[in-house]
Scaffold this motif. Structure first.
Motif, PDB file in Angstrom:
ATOM      1  N   THR A 297       0.892  -1.076   0.122  1.00 44.35           N
ATOM      2  CA  THR A 297      -0.062  -0.037  -0.103  1.00 44.35           C
ATOM      3  C   THR A 297       0.833   1.250  -0.012  1.00 44.35           C
ATOM      4  O   THR A 297       1.768   1.291   0.895  1.00 44.35           O
ATOM      5  CB  THR A 297      -1.066   0.179   1.337  1.00 44.35           C
ATOM      6  N   GLN A 299       0.630   5.156   0.553  1.00 45.25           N
ATOM      7  CA  GLN A 299       0.041   6.045   1.100  1.00 45.25           C
ATOM      8  C   GLN A 299      -0.013   7.496   0.753  1.00 45.25           C
ATOM      9  O   GLN A 299       1.245   8.005   0.665  1.00 45.25           O
ATOM     10  CB  GLN A 299       0.353   5.912   2.827  1.00 45.25           C
ATOM     11  N   ASP A 305      -4.876   6.185  -0.503  1.00 43.39           N
ATOM     12  CA  ASP A 305      -4.176   4.714  -0.595  1.00 43.39           C
ATOM     13  C   ASP A 305      -4.258   4.015  -1.912  1.00 43.39           C
ATOM     14  O   ASP A 305      -5.344   4.227  -2.585  1.00 43.39           O
ATOM     15  CB  ASP A 305      -4.384   4.172   0.346  1.00 43.39           C
ATOM     16  N   THR A 307      -3.391   0.370  -3.245  1.00 42.25           N
ATOM     17  CA  THR A 307      -2.627  -0.872  -2.999  1.00 42.25           C
ATOM     18  C   THR A 307      -2.614  -1.848  -4.270  1.00 42.25           C
ATOM     19  O   THR A 307      -3.530  -1.950  -4.868  1.00 42.25           O
ATOM     20  CB  THR A 307      -3.675  -1.479  -2.102  1.00 42.25           C
TER      21      THR A 307
END
Length: 337
Positions: A297, A299, A305, A307
């Motif tokens: 992930t 950020q 986010d 992923t």
């Protein structure tokens, strides 16, 4: 999409272990498909392993070792193959670090791009490799060193640009995830590791997976691509998976959670990578991993986010990442491609 023009790409491969062999076999069996789909005809011209090398016709299989010959200097091999790309698939061991670095530097200084699944020299020679590539106008691609089939390195290198990423949180080691889930199910650590090895997930020596060293290495490389951290300067703090982890894994599972070996890096803590055994809950992308799956992930406070998860922890997955990097370097990009 069928390409009207196909670009031939000559490759010299270093290393014929499980990843290197899977790479050659994939090119041999799928080379025509790659040319048709991406406009790149990959031809493995030379394979080097140990103290020997062999020449291929570019499309054929690797000949038996009885037909191999002693190694020639790498520069001669590159010139003889008219190499466009040098591919490394040798083990990421301290004993081979200097050898891997010198090979890569030789290729770059001779105007040959480098695609590598080998990690060790990236940690210690990052600056020198980058300088050699800049001076020769060549490129280095390291997808195979950051997560095999998982395209986390590609996200870190290019797709996260402009999104303002300030942290990475990941389970980039499939063996660690698999072993922790087996411990939660009641297996001993020895049984869990043996099962991972039987399935081809874990190496014969899983110490780097269980200690967190492999996860930390992959985070170092992603941080280098994302934030230009020099891996040579990154500190590591790591929790280890050992026999004492079993009780905690079972307790976490009883509460509805899953224990994960989570690797973390953040701009607020420059040049530090931590690998911690963390209890994850439903809704967490790292909780959702099954078996040897991996996830990363990125950020971004403003972009949200991002992923990426999945990807095979298997030699073929790493081999496919080498193919992906070759296509990235060699594809004749046009329009939306």
């Amino acid at each position: 999409m069928k390409h009207a023009a196909v670009t031939p790409v000559n490759v010299v491969l270093s290393g014929l272990g499980r990843v290197g062999r899977a790479f050659v076999e994939h090119i041999h069996s799928h080379g025509d498909d790659l040319a048709r789909e991406y406009g790149v005809h990959v031809r493995v011209k030379t394979v080097r392993a140990g103290t020997e090398q062999c020449l291929l016709d570019g499309d054929g299989p690797v000949p038996p070792r009885s037909d191999w010959r002693p190694l020639t200097p790498l520069r001669s091999a590159l010139n003889g193959a008219e190499a466009d790309i040098f591919v490394q698939a040798i083990p990421s061991t301290p004993a081979l670090r200097e050898f891997a670095a010198e090979e890569a530097l030789t290729a770059l200084r001779n105007g040959v791009h480098v695609v590598t699944a080998t990690k060790s020299h990236l940690l210690t020679h990052w600056s020198r490799l980058g300088q050699a590539a800049a001076e020769s106008g060549t490129r280095i691609r390291i997808s195979g060193a950051t997560g095999a089939a998982l395209p986390a390195g590609d996200l870190a290198r290019s797709a996260m640009r402009g999104l303002g990423c300030n942290g990475i949180r990941a389970c980039p080691n499939g063996t660690a995830t698999f072993v922790l889930d087996r411990l939660a199910a009641g297996d001993s650590i020895d049984d869990a590791v043996r099962e991972a090895q039987r399935r081809g997930i874990a190496e014969a020596d899983p110490s780097a997976d269980l200690s967190g060293a492999d996860s930390a290495t992959k985070l170092k490389l992603m941080a280098a691509l994302l934030w230009a951290w020099n891996p040579e300067c990154v500190r590591v703090e790591s929790d280890e998976i050992d026999a004492g982890t079993s009780e905690r894994a079972v307790a976490v599972a009883a509460r509805g959670g899953r224990l994960r070996a989570v690797a973390q890096a953040h701009l607020a803590a420059p040049h530090l990578v931590r690998v911690v055994l963390e209890e994850t809950a439903p809704g967490d992308p790292l909780y959702a991993l099954a078996g040897p799956e991996k996830a990363v992930t990125f950020q971004s406070p403003d972009g949200g986010d991002v992923t990426v998860s999945g990807g095979r922890s298997h030699p073929l997955g790493a081999a496919l990442s080498l193919v992906r990097d070759i296509i990235d370097i060699a594809s004749p990009h046009r329009g939306f491609r």
